[in-house]
Scaffold this active site. Structure first.
Site, PDB file in Angstrom:
ATOM      1  N   VAL A  64       0.894  29.644  29.982  1.00  0.00           N
ATOM      2  CA  VAL A  64       0.864  29.075  31.329  1.00  0.00           C
ATOM      3  C   VAL A  64       0.114  30.000  32.290  1.00  0.00           C
ATOM      4  O   VAL A  64      -0.678  29.546  33.115  1.00  0.00           O
ATOM      5  CB  VAL A  64       2.290  28.759  31.840  1.00  0.00           C
ATOM      6  CG1 VAL A  64       2.256  28.235  33.273  1.00  0.00           C
ATOM      7  CG2 VAL A  64       2.972  27.741  30.928  1.00  0.00           C
ATOM      8  N   CYS A  65       0.313  31.301  32.161  1.00  0.00           N
ATOM      9  CA  CYS A  65      -0.383  32.258  33.032  1.00  0.00           C
ATOM     10  C   CYS A  65      -1.885  32.203  32.797  1.00  0.00           C
ATOM     11  O   CYS A  65      -2.674  32.259  33.746  1.00  0.00           O
ATOM     12  CB  CYS A  65       0.136  33.673  32.790  1.00  0.00           C
ATOM     13  SG  CYS A  65       1.892  33.874  33.147  1.00  0.00           S
ATOM     14  N   ASP A  66      -2.287  32.095  31.543  1.00  0.00           N
ATOM     15  CA  ASP A  66      -3.689  31.970  31.180  1.00  0.00           C
ATOM     16  C   ASP A  66      -4.277  30.717  31.836  1.00  0.00           C
ATOM     17  O   ASP A  66      -5.324  30.782  32.503  1.00  0.00           O
ATOM     18  CB  ASP A  66      -3.792  31.911  29.647  1.00  0.00           C
ATOM     19  CG  ASP A  66      -5.204  31.729  29.134  1.00  0.00           C
ATOM     20  OD1 ASP A  66      -5.848  30.708  29.467  1.00  0.00           O
ATOM     21  OD2 ASP A  66      -5.668  32.596  28.368  1.00  0.00           O
TER      22      ASP A  66
END
Length: 172
Positions: A64-66
């Site tokens: 999700v951060c990516d």
């Protein structure tokens, strides 16, 4: 001692404690010091005169951060030089640099809160149990007033990209 907010967010459904205040629209954005690399620091004041979109992620090495960082990198190219898009995590600056190289991230600044956690504590996103910053979004105007804020309730969820971008566009 910093304020602790217990049970306002979860990681995988498990309650966590956030350290620092819950900031609201209209609040003055707190100053912070983060790292660009191991020796060079950056502060909120470095971006004075610009609209700031601050995308906070726990670690760039997660799905999700990516995706969040890639999305805001794409959008940053369309927003123009009057907007500073910042991604803040507690990843070491080496890891951030490697991620940006591999992912082709070149339209935003990745900044590390690893050393002193001043961002996490000032913005109420430092996770006590993990020493990571909780996923969140802040839009700050040229005078450093918060104009949009989203604290995610669950770390693994995506932020509301469209609402954050609309908040930025409304300031241009």
């Amino acid at each position: 001692m910093s304020e602790e907010r217990i049970g306002v967010a979860t990681v995988g459904g498990n309650p966590i404690t956030l350290i620092g205040p819950e900031l609201k629209v209209g609040d003055q954005a707190p100053e912070f010091t983060v790292n660009k690399d191991l020796t060079e620091e950056a502060t909120l004041s470095d971006y004075n005169g610009k609209v700031k979109l601050i995308s906070v992620v726990p670690s760039l090495d997660t799905r999700v951060c990516d995706a969040q960082t890639r999305r805001f990198n794409e959008e940053a190219a369309k927003l123009g030089s009057h907007v500073a898009v910042l991604t803040i995590s507690v990843d070491l600056p080496f890891a951030q640099s490697r991620f940006c190289t591999v992912a082709g991230i070149e339209n935003l600044d990745t900044l590390s809160d690893y050393k002193f956690h001043t961002f996490g504590k000032a913005y109420g996103v430092l996770i006590k149990e993990l020493q990571l910053d909780m996923r969140s979004i802040f839009v700050i105007d040229e005078e450093n007033t918060i104009r949009y804020v989203q604290y995610l309730k669950e770390m693994k969820e995506h932020p509301d990209y469209d609402a954050a971008l609309e908040a930025v566009r409304s300031l241009l």
